[in-house]
Enzyme design. Structure first.
Site, short mmCIF file in Angstrom:
data_model
loop_
_atom_site.label_atom_id
_atom_site.label_comp_id
_atom_site.label_asym_id
_atom_site.label_seq_id
_atom_site.Cartn_x
_atom_site.Cartn_y
_atom_site.Cartn_z
N GLY A 1 0.63 -1.15 0.20
CA GLY A 1 0.20 -0.06 0.02
C GLY A 1 0.87 1.34 0.10
CB SER A 2 0.15 4.78 0.69
OG SER A 2 -0.45 4.60 1.99
CB THR A 3 5.53 5.35 1.61
OG1 THR A 3 6.14 4.86 0.31
CG2 THR A 3 6.73 5.91 2.63
N GLY A 26 2.44 2.39 5.51
CA GLY A 26 3.48 1.67 5.77
C GLY A 26 4.16 2.03 6.88
CD GLU A 43 5.39 -3.70 -3.62
OE1 GLU A 43 5.51 -2.33 -3.89
OE2 GLU A 43 4.59 -3.96 -4.81
CB CYS A 69 3.62 0.21 -6.65
SG CYS A 69 3.62 -1.44 -6.92
CD GLU A 109 2.86 5.75 -5.27
OE1 GLU A 109 2.61 4.69 -5.83
OE2 GLU A 109 2.25 5.91 -4.26
P1 NDP Z 1 -3.53 2.42 1.85
O1 NDP Z 1 -2.05 2.29 1.93
O2 NDP Z 1 -4.31 3.11 2.99
O3 NDP Z 1 -4.28 1.06 1.70
C1 NDP Z 1 -3.66 -0.15 1.28
C2 NDP Z 1 -4.17 -1.34 2.36
O4 NDP Z 1 -4.03 -1.25 3.64
C3 NDP Z 1 -5.65 -1.23 2.34
O5 NDP Z 1 -6.09 -2.66 2.57
C4 NDP Z 1 -6.29 -0.62 3.34
O6 NDP Z 1 -7.42 -0.92 4.17
C5 NDP Z 1 -5.06 -1.01 4.49
N1 NDP Z 1 -4.61 -0.42 5.72
C6 NDP Z 1 -5.14 1.05 5.96
N2 NDP Z 1 -4.67 1.36 7.08
C7 NDP Z 1 -3.87 0.34 7.80
C8 NDP Z 1 -3.27 -0.05 8.78
N3 NDP Z 1 -3.14 1.06 9.88
N4 NDP Z 1 -2.61 -1.16 9.17
C9 NDP Z 1 -2.96 -1.82 8.30
N5 NDP Z 1 -3.56 -2.09 7.08
C10 NDP Z 1 -3.97 -0.58 6.90
O7 NDP Z 1 -3.64 2.99 0.19
P2 NDP Z 1 -4.81 3.83 0.02
O8 NDP Z 1 -5.94 3.03 -0.55
O9 NDP Z 1 -5.28 5.06 0.95
O10 NDP Z 1 -4.28 4.65 -1.17
C11 NDP Z 1 -3.60 5.96 -1.07
C12 NDP Z 1 -2.31 5.99 -2.03
O11 NDP Z 1 -1.47 4.80 -1.85
C13 NDP Z 1 -2.84 5.95 -3.53
O12 NDP Z 1 -3.18 6.97 -4.08
C14 NDP Z 1 -1.63 5.41 -3.91
O13 NDP Z 1 -0.48 6.74 -4.27
C15 NDP Z 1 -0.80 4.58 -3.00
N6 NDP Z 1 -1.06 3.18 -2.99
C16 NDP Z 1 0.16 2.45 -3.43
C17 NDP Z 1 0.05 1.18 -3.66
C18 NDP Z 1 0.98 0.11 -4.07
O14 NDP Z 1 0.84 -0.82 -4.56
N7 NDP Z 1 2.22 0.71 -3.88
C19 NDP Z 1 -1.40 0.36 -3.62
C20 NDP Z 1 -2.39 1.18 -3.10
C21 NDP Z 1 -2.15 2.66 -2.86
P3 NDP Z 1 -8.49 0.00 3.45
O15 NDP Z 1 -8.32 0.50 1.94
O16 NDP Z 1 -9.79 -0.90 3.36
O17 NDP Z 1 -8.96 1.22 4.50
#
Ligand code: NDP
Length: 497
Positions: free
Chosen positions: A230-232, A235, A252, A286, A387
């Site tokens: 997910g997002s940094t 992370g 990642e 990503c 991003e």
């Molecule tokens: P997030 O990083 O918030 O979400 C990724 C996953 O993490 C989702 O399943 C989310 O749940 C979950 N999550 C959120 N908070 C927590 C936590 N504290 N502990 C564990 N898991 C958690 O990404 P966003 O959807 O908010 O996207 C925001 C930005 O992130 C995008 O615009 C993009 O720039 C980037 N991004 C990068 C990705 C990559 O592949 N590197 C993938 C997705 C996003 P839920 O969404 O259900 O709240």
């Protein structure tokens, strides 16, 4: 254009669909149709899922099976994913807004990852040392790390799940999966396929809901490792929360890849590759090649070609076979993309193609953005380093090779970059000097399951896919054995106490 509407997605715990809670409504970003209701798993059910995974790991119902058995189950899982490929692809296209053709590719990739993980399960081994004297045998054992939480983002719901789950299962781990609240359907279906393939109950569990559910997984003392994509920003939160129980982490995170095009590149290939690299999966990727960094001598010709290709990119409904770029994941994200583009224009860059929202006609009030090019982007601008996660290409020109490589490296991320040149010296020099986990040469967003991916710098920790990705789910144990009569004291080698 819904497949079935609206579907109810509930947690899957210990082999049962169970648990109630508030419903999160999911609307298809292409049509705004109400397609899913996702249960926000309550704390007690999250704890139940974690306990189910823990018990299943500790009693060895999966971890103690042979690698041969786990490989057979993973191969069956791959066959079942193939059997249900069209359904899985439609679920991801509908909930996630990605073009159906891309979704089909993701699902094919997911099946391949299962088959590759099966091969790893079959061939996994430790090591031994017998060169430390005749009475010493050292055995290096590989053991599953234990219970893992797998947190999946919305951009590749089935594919990213399969960059993690089959590898964890090959190692003998038990898992609690947390899909994104926007795209939970395919992960739930794959969990059921695991059961059909022969994974015992309790080994694969799914808790649905938003980030707070993920946070409970980060904090649980019963979980040994978090594998997060997910997002940094998120992370970092995962890292902080996991510190309390000293979990192993695989993160990642974000990226800001460049296509560095040198003046001896095959222009036709580079034009096709740059366009594909930035529009693939709506640019919500990503490893999106969002920055074009092009050498002065060929910049105008290359840009004219890329603009021509980008004009041909068809933005359309995700389930339409002709669509190249679908809908952004949700309205707020589309606004973020459009704001970043407008901000670049206000800061002096030139929007030479697109730059706006698309609506009306067959696009209705879906979350569509035009394929966009922003020229004259300096490293100081937000769009150069942040991003965007949309079909938006920024353009920066360079003089000599060192400048091109330095521009590629001038961001906090280091997930992937690509270089375009027919000169092996240039390609290898750039591949060595670019600070990212992947460097593509004369290609973009390409690579089989054998090739690990992961980040340098703010793009994360650890690797997915390849043997390195499998290794993340294993502990290494040294067993040091002395045999025969002890030759000396513990303190002084060669003397008896
Ligand atoms: P997030 O990083 O918030 O979400 C990724 C996953 O993490 C989702 O399943 C989310 O749940 C979950 N999550 C959120 N908070 C927590 C936590 N504290 N502990 C564990 N898991 C958690 O990404 P966003 O959807 O908010 O996207 C925001 C930005 O992130 C995008 O615009 C993009 O720039 C980037 N991004 C990068 C990705 C990559 O592949 N590197 C993938 C997705 C996003 P839920 O969404 O259900 O709240």
């Amino acid at each position: 254009m819904t497949t079935t509407a609206p579907r109810l997605i509930r947690p899957y715990i210990d082999g049962e669909v169970t648990g109630d809670g508030e419903l999160i409504e999911r609307r298809a970003p292409g049509t705004n149709a109400h397609v899913s209701n996702i249960v926000a798993t309550e704390r007690h059910d999250v704890e139940r899922a974690i306990r189910a995974a823990r018990t299943s790991f500790d009693d060895g119902r999966w971890a103690d099976t042979t690698g041969f058995h786990r490989a057979a189950v993973l191969n069956r899982l791959a066959d079942l994913i193939d059997r249900d490929a069209e359904l899985l692809a439609r679920l991801d296209a509908e909930e996630g807004g990605k073009p159906i053709r891309i979704a089909r590719g993701d699902v094919g990739g997911a099946a391949s990852l299962c088959r590759y993980a099966a091969a790893l399960a079959l061939t996994q081994h430790g090591d031994s040392y017998t060169n430390n004297g005749p009475d010493f045998t050292g055995i290096i054992m590989k053991q599953p790390i234990g219970v893992v939480s797998l947190v999946i983002p919305w951009n590749f719901p089935a594919l990213i799940l399969c960059q993690k789950l089959p590898f964890a299962l090959a190692a003998g781990c038990s898992a609690v999966i947390k899909p994104s609240e926007f795209t939970s359907a395919s992960a739930m279906h794959i969990a059921h396929l695991c059961s059909e393939a022969g994974v015992p109950d309790g080994v694969v569990n799914v808790v649905t809901g938003a980030g707070d559910v993920g946070q409970l997984l980060n904090e649980s003392p019963l979980i040994d490792m978090v594998s997060f994509t997910g997002s940094t920003a998120t992370g970092k939160k995962v890292m902080q929360a996991a510190a309390g129980t000293m979990k192993k982490l695989s993160l990642e995170l974000g990226g800001k890849a460049a296509s560095v095009v040198f003046d001896d590149a095959d222009l036709e290939d580079a034009i096709a590759g740059v366009t594909f690299g930035v529009t693939f999966n709506n640019g919500e990727c990503c490893v999106s090649q969002a920055r074009l960094i092009v050498q002065d001598g060929i910049a105008d010709e290359l840009l004219a070609g890329v603009a021509e290709r980008m004009r041909q990119v068809r933005v359309g409904q995700p389930l339409d076979e002709a669509t190249d770029v679908g809908a952004m994941i949700h309205a707020q994200h589309r606004e973020k993309v459009l704001d970043l583009v407008a901000g670049a224009g206000a800061a002096g860059a030139e929007i030479t193609l697109g730059g706006g929202a698309l609506q009306g006609g067959e696009l209705g009030d879906g979350q569509f953005v035009e394929a966009t090019i922003i020229d004259g982007v300096r490293p100081g601008l937000e769009v150069f380093s942040q991003e965007i996660f949309g079909p938006v290409l920024t353009v920066t020109r360079f003089g000599d090779d060192a400048e091109g490589i330095s521009l590629a490296n001038r961001v906090s991320y280091g997930l992937s970059n690509s270089v375009w040149s027919k000169n092996i010296d240039r390609v290898l020099t750039a591949a060595k000097e670019i600070r990212s986990g992947t460097v593509y040469a004369n290609t973009a967003i390409d690579g089989p399951p054998q090739m690990p991916i992961g980040g340098f710098k703010a793009s994360g920790i650890g690797r997915e896919m390849g043997e390195a990705g499998f290794e993340e789910f294993l502990e290494t144990k040294s067993v040091n054995i002395r045999t025969g009569r002890r030759a000396g004291s513990f303190m002084i080698p060669g003397t008896r106490a």
